[in-house]
Write a protein that holds these residues in place. Structure first.
Motif, short mmCIF file in Angstrom:
data_model
loop_
_atom_site.label_atom_id
_atom_site.label_comp_id
_atom_site.label_asym_id
_atom_site.label_seq_id
_atom_site.Cartn_x
_atom_site.Cartn_y
_atom_site.Cartn_z
N ARG A 549 -7.42 -11.50 -6.51
CA ARG A 549 -6.61 -12.53 -5.85
C ARG A 549 -5.53 -12.03 -4.92
O ARG A 549 -5.01 -12.79 -4.12
CB ARG A 549 -6.04 -13.48 -6.89
CG ARG A 549 -7.15 -14.36 -7.39
CD ARG A 549 -6.90 -15.37 -8.43
NE ARG A 549 -5.60 -15.84 -8.71
CZ ARG A 549 -5.28 -16.45 -9.85
NH1 ARG A 549 -6.21 -16.62 -10.77
NH2 ARG A 549 -4.07 -16.88 -10.07
N PHE A 550 -5.14 -10.77 -5.03
CA PHE A 550 -4.17 -10.25 -4.06
C PHE A 550 -4.24 -8.74 -4.03
O PHE A 550 -4.84 -8.12 -4.92
CB PHE A 550 -2.76 -10.75 -4.34
CG PHE A 550 -2.19 -10.33 -5.67
CD1 PHE A 550 -1.27 -9.29 -5.74
CD2 PHE A 550 -2.54 -10.97 -6.85
CE1 PHE A 550 -0.72 -8.91 -6.96
CE2 PHE A 550 -1.99 -10.59 -8.07
CZ PHE A 550 -1.08 -9.55 -8.12
N THR A 551 -3.65 -8.16 -2.99
CA THR A 551 -3.73 -6.71 -2.79
C THR A 551 -2.34 -6.12 -2.67
O THR A 551 -1.55 -6.50 -1.80
CB THR A 551 -4.55 -6.38 -1.54
OG1 THR A 551 -5.85 -6.97 -1.69
CG2 THR A 551 -4.71 -4.88 -1.37
N VAL A 552 -2.06 -5.21 -3.59
CA VAL A 552 -0.81 -4.48 -3.59
C VAL A 552 -0.99 -3.26 -2.69
O VAL A 552 -2.05 -2.64 -2.69
CB VAL A 552 -0.47 -4.04 -5.03
CG1 VAL A 552 0.67 -3.04 -5.07
CG2 VAL A 552 -0.17 -5.25 -5.90
N GLN A 553 0.04 -2.93 -1.93
CA GLN A 553 -0.04 -1.72 -1.10
C GLN A 553 0.24 -0.51 -1.96
O GLN A 553 1.26 -0.44 -2.65
CB GLN A 553 0.99 -1.83 0.03
CG GLN A 553 0.88 -0.68 1.01
CD GLN A 553 1.53 -1.06 2.33
OE1 GLN A 553 1.25 -2.12 2.90
NE2 GLN A 553 2.40 -0.20 2.81
N ARG A 554 -0.70 0.46 -1.89
CA ARG A 554 -0.53 1.67 -2.71
C ARG A 554 0.78 2.36 -2.37
O ARG A 554 1.17 2.45 -1.20
CB ARG A 554 -1.71 2.62 -2.48
CG ARG A 554 -1.78 3.75 -3.52
CD ARG A 554 -3.00 4.62 -3.29
NE ARG A 554 -2.76 5.62 -2.27
CZ ARG A 554 -2.50 6.91 -2.51
NH1 ARG A 554 -2.47 7.35 -3.75
NH2 ARG A 554 -2.28 7.74 -1.53
N ASN A 555 1.45 2.84 -3.38
CA ASN A 555 2.74 3.53 -3.25
C ASN A 555 3.81 2.65 -2.61
O ASN A 555 4.53 3.05 -1.71
CB ASN A 555 2.58 4.84 -2.46
CG ASN A 555 1.67 5.82 -3.19
OD1 ASN A 555 1.47 5.69 -4.41
ND2 ASN A 555 1.11 6.78 -2.48
N SER A 556 3.89 1.43 -3.11
CA SER A 556 4.94 0.52 -2.65
C SER A 556 5.61 -0.13 -3.86
O SER A 556 5.15 0.01 -5.00
CB SER A 556 4.36 -0.56 -1.73
OG SER A 556 3.68 -1.54 -2.50
N GLY A 648 -1.46 -3.50 1.89
CA GLY A 648 -1.29 -4.63 0.98
C GLY A 648 -1.29 -5.95 1.73
O GLY A 648 -1.21 -5.98 2.96
N ASP A 649 -1.40 -7.07 0.98
CA ASP A 649 -1.33 -8.37 1.65
C ASP A 649 0.05 -8.98 1.44
O ASP A 649 0.94 -8.38 0.83
CB ASP A 649 -2.45 -9.30 1.15
CG ASP A 649 -2.25 -9.72 -0.30
OD1 ASP A 649 -1.13 -9.58 -0.84
OD2 ASP A 649 -3.23 -10.19 -0.90
N ASN A 650 0.25 -10.18 1.98
CA ASN A 650 1.55 -10.84 1.90
C ASN A 650 1.44 -12.17 1.16
O ASN A 650 2.13 -13.13 1.49
CB ASN A 650 2.11 -11.05 3.31
CG ASN A 650 2.41 -9.70 3.97
OD1 ASN A 650 3.01 -8.82 3.35
ND2 ASN A 650 1.96 -9.55 5.20
N ASN A 651 0.58 -12.19 0.15
CA ASN A 651 0.36 -13.41 -0.62
C ASN A 651 1.47 -13.53 -1.66
O ASN A 651 1.48 -12.80 -2.64
CB ASN A 651 -1.02 -13.33 -1.28
CG ASN A 651 -1.41 -14.64 -1.93
OD1 ASN A 651 -0.59 -15.54 -2.10
ND2 ASN A 651 -2.68 -14.73 -2.30
N THR A 652 2.39 -14.47 -1.47
CA THR A 652 3.54 -14.57 -2.36
C THR A 652 3.28 -15.45 -3.58
O THR A 652 4.06 -15.47 -4.52
CB THR A 652 4.77 -15.13 -1.61
OG1 THR A 652 4.41 -16.39 -1.05
CG2 THR A 652 5.21 -14.17 -0.52
N ARG A 653 2.20 -16.24 -3.56
CA ARG A 653 1.84 -17.07 -4.73
C ARG A 653 0.35 -16.93 -4.99
O ARG A 653 -0.42 -17.86 -4.78
CB ARG A 653 2.17 -18.54 -4.46
CG ARG A 653 3.53 -18.95 -4.93
CD ARG A 653 3.64 -20.47 -4.95
NE ARG A 653 3.75 -20.96 -6.31
CZ ARG A 653 4.89 -20.97 -6.98
NH1 ARG A 653 5.99 -20.52 -6.46
NH2 ARG A 653 4.92 -21.44 -8.22
#
Lengths: 654, 189
Positions: A549-556, A648-653
């Motif tokens: 459902r969402f993508t975290v940016q590696r090393n963030s 990463g993406d910018n999906n806040t919800r």
């Protein structure tokens, strides 16, 4: 014709009893008795429900053969058996027949002619082979140095107690890696895995469980072994969708590096991210609760140059090592706490595969025995206390049963297996499913100051169903609430461990300061844990292995806000890959010097709570879950999958 | 202490225990007007998907039933062949076979999917035994807020699970096929 809840024919007398129950309930409602009055009459439980008394609720079945419900387990005599200490999983060489074919970096999906399945279950996603996936990340950089084998099997002769009220059980467990079930049976809790930072390992786990229809009523012979809180790639994490089948093995490779080794802290990671007390357990999607409840779980301890396992070195935490480097478990004792229901007819542990709220047991096991005892010497001990689930919350006190009004302090040194910056003195601690608290109890001091000759670890938190505890603290010294009796024996003995009262410093917490340019979240995401029409959801959506459902940016860095919009439910929420720090709860910053000013991997969402978490996501790529660790909620889709990639993406919800 | 004291434990086969606890053999009526026994005729030896609904339910039933219609499409001819769908009314006093037949036709359900009603006490018994009740009686009494889960069973293999009725249809279909097929494919002797 008259029928019971089972749909069986019943006598006219029982039928009249049921009708009476209905009538009684109607009369209570008609009489307009207040909740307070009902409570005083003993007809209302602390949670506000009518107690399930026969004669009150037409649908409350009598305790009897075949029943699997709270309050129906056969009574047992406490403190008959000594506390078991789980064996350490022994190291093996690659010459061991269990390593034919040997471990390899990418999954061995060659066909095993004996089973018709790929040799290895790694590389399957939700049961389907995905060629070219799930090679071990960082395998070349940190080649494995130690090798282990463990086999998941049934054990039909497992004793919970020497009380004849309870017969031997049929459980599932892990063994010590041998091929012969007679000499190396599967046990619960599983053999303790002991490893050291900077010594990479491979554990080959075989699924030798019985066929599905020989599960004894619950349990699914498809497994995925999660190493809870370890920092590993999804291919070794044991997530929900990476289960494997009977007749297959799965090689789990652990770099044994602290987080940050490929990010902010090369080459071996951030020492402040060192973990001590972990556990491993089954995680098969939709079936985790029954499989863990059946016994597929154990401890995994990690030592390093500070938490050495030897009280004469490092942080001087209690305990000693054997010559081979394994713990003696003399003064460092893992305690696996689990609550069970037992069918009064068969005497077997039972599990309600039809329940949705959560399962709360009335029979406490510690290290696989019902209310055991443990003889302790007059000195300090480290206990590593784990709530193995499936649903219960605990508030654990140290009680002197011979003088229960005494308030006895002790020290918490680690939260979720992570050493605190320094010890915190408490008189109790709250434990939800999968949380671990390492505590230090000084029996010499307690014997001297309180005159105690025995102590109980006592759970005084009331919980009457799987939804949540009532938050009522029960009176001290009730024997049915004792988890283990600690019997203080002998004269004071040598104690080379550090006195927590002297304020020793452990690892500092990695920075999460607003003012630190290296601690700024890239994004804040919000997750609402909710329930609509009896369906568990996160942000209104449900678990799906095919929906990342969402993508975290590696090393963030990310900030996550977790919300519980309910006043009737509590959820212990667990996230994989990286632990977090709790920034605030309902707008109040986590106080300095509290046990929650720590690194954690489970956060309790109390009634209507809003909790803010701080994460660094480092090193590994690909998919992980976050989920409720009330495993019944987890199995009914209260889980979200997410991904780590270079962008990463910018999906806040999400 | 030894286990010398004789103790009468009963050897109840696990499949029988599940039947006793959760699968009462009540009489139901299908939307075709046929009288059936829940355990003997609908569940025993079968792979089943069970939910609760009622014809005039406007909150959770429409999305769940629409979802199940999609799931039925994804499972193709498996439904009715070896997988069976059962939707049981929560309001048997309102929903007779005729109302349920209209409901099924309105939603375009295919063969292998039965809508079921029965005597109110029997249906209530079934609802509780199948785990579709709330612990809180006040919450439980509100039928508009009823549980929207789907229960999956592979009865001869003692394998049961549940999934939200509003999950993705494709995922529900995948899960049903795992529950239906994995025991024989990967779990048999």
């Amino acid at each position: 014709m008259y029928r019971t809840i089972f749909g069986e024919k019943v006598s006219r007398a029982r039928w009249k009893q049921l009708l009476n129950a209905q009538k009684n309930r109607r009369e209570i409602i008609k009489a307009g008795l207040s909740r307070r009055e009902l409570f005083k009459m003993g007809l209302l439980s602390g949670a506000g429900y009518l107690v399930a008394k026969s004669g009150l609720s037409a649908w409350a079945a009598e305790c009897g053969p075949g029943q699997c419900q709270l309050g129906c387990s056969p009574p047992t005599t406490p403190f008959l058996d000594p506390l078991p200490i789980m064996p350490v999983l022994p190291e093996r060489t690659l010459a061991d027949p269990g390593f034919d074919p040997p471990p390899q970096e990418c999954p061995n999906n060659a066909n095993n002619p004996a089973t018709g399945l790929p040799f290895e279950g790694r590389g399957q996603f939700n049961g389907v082979l995905q060629p070219g996936t799930d090679c071990f990340q960082f395998f070349q950089r940190f080649p494995p140095e130690k090798f282990f084998i463990s086999r998941m099997r049934e054990n039909a002769n497992f004793s919970l107690t020497s009380d004849p009220a309870i017969p031997d059980q049929t459980i599932w467990g892990f063994n010590q890696g041998g091929e012969d079930p007679l000499t190396d049976p599967a046990i619960f809790p599983a053999p303790t895995v002991v490893s050291r930072y900077q010594t990479p390992i491979v554990i080959r786990r075989f699924n030798d469980l019985p066929p599905q229809d020989q599960n004894g009523g619950f349990g699914v012979p498809e497994t995925s072994t999660h190493l809870h809180n370890f920092h590993s790639g999804p291919e070794s994490d044991g997530g929900p969708c990476r289960f494997f089948f009977r007749g297959q093995y799965y090689d789990y490779y652990y770099t044994m590096q602290q987080a940050g080794f490929d990010a902010d802290s090369p080459p071996n990671g951030d020492i402040r991210e060192s973990m001590s007390t972990l556990w491993y357990h089954d995680h098969r999607v939709d079936h985790t609760a029954e499989n863990v409840y059946k016994g597929l779980a154990g401890f995994h301890l990690i030592f390093n140059q500070f938490d050495t396992g030897d009280e004469s070195t490092g942080f001087h935490l209690p305990g000693h090592l054997n010559p081979d480097g394994t713990p003696k478990f003399d003064f460092d004792i893992p305690l696996f706490v689990a609550d069970k229901l037992i069918d009064p007819g068969t005497g077997q542990i039972c599990f309600d595969t039809f329940g949705l709220d959560g399962l709360v047991g009335d029979t406490f096991l510690v290290n696989g025995k019902i209310q055991p005892f443990f003889e302790v010497k007059k000195r300090r001990y480290r206990f590593r206390v784990l709530d193995g689930g499936p649903s219960r919350f605990y508030e654990i006190f140290v009680t002197n049963p011979d003088n229960p009004s005494q308030v006895i302090p002790f020290w918490v040194i680690a939260n979720d297996g992570n050493l605190l910056p320094k010890p915190v003195q408490v008189t109790s601690f709250r434990l939800s499913v999968a949380e671990r608290y390492d505590i230090i109890i000084d029996f010499n001091k307690i014997a001297r100051d309180f005159g105690a000759t025995r102590l109980w670890l006592e759970n005084r938190l009331e919980q009457v169903n799987g939804r949540a505890p009532t938050d009522k603290i029960l009176p001290a010294g009730q024997i049915q609430n004792a988890l283990v009796e600690l019997r203080i024996v002998g004269d004071p003995v040598a104690d080379g461990s550090v006195d927590p009262a002297t304020g020793p410093q452990f690892y500092a917490l990695p920075s999460n300061s607003d003012n630190d340019p290296n601690a700024q979240p890239r994004i804040t995401r919000t997750f609402r844990f909710e329930r609509s029409n009896g369906q568990w959801a996160i942000n209104g959506r449900f678990m799906d292995c095919n929906d990342i459902r969402f993508t975290v940016q590696r090393n963030s860095i990310e900030k996550w806000i977790l919300l519980n919009n309910s006043g009737g439910w509590q959820h212990p929420i667990h996230n994989h890959l990286e632990e977090f720090q709790i920034l605030s709860t309902n707008g109040v910053s986590t106080p300095n010097g509290s046990v929650e000013r720590s690194r954690k991997d489970v956060v309790r969402l109390g009634f209507n709570d809003r909790r803010e978490l701080f994460f660094r996501f480092r090193d590994f790529r690909n998919d992980y879950p976050m989920h409720c660790h009330n495993t019944i909620h987890e199995d009914h889709a209260m889980m979200v999958l997410w991904d780590v990639q270079d962008t990463g993406d910018n999906n806040t919800r999400p | 202490m030894t286990k010398a004291r004789p103790h009468a434990f009963q050897k109840i086969p696990p499949r029988e225990l599940i039947r006793r606890r959760h699968l009462p053999n009540v009489e139901l009526i299908t939307h075709h007007g046929k009288r059936v026994r829940f355990y003997d005729d609908l569940v025993k030896g079968k792979k089943v998907v069970i939910n609760f609904m009622y014809a005039h339910c406007g909150k959770v039933c429409p999305p769940v039933i629409a979802n199940l219609v999609r799931v039925q499409g994804l499972l193709r001819d498996r439904v009715g062949h070896d997988i069976f769908f059962y939707s049981i009314t929560l309001k048997p006093e309102e929903d007779g076979p005729e109302e349920l037949k209209n409901y099924a036709e309105m939603h375009g359900v295919g063969p292998g999917w039965l809508f079921l009603t029965g005597r109110p006490n029997d249906v209530e018994l079934l609802r509780r035994a199948l785990g579709f009740s709330y612990a809180d009686p006040a919450e439980d009494a509100d039928k508009s807020n009823h549980i929207g889960m789907l229960r999956f069973g592979n009865e001869p293999f003692l394998r049961w699970a549940a999934c939200p009725g509003q999950a993705h249809a494709k995922w529900i279909a995948t899960t049903i096929l795992e529950e239906a097929d994995f025991p024989a494919r990967y779990g048999a002797k």
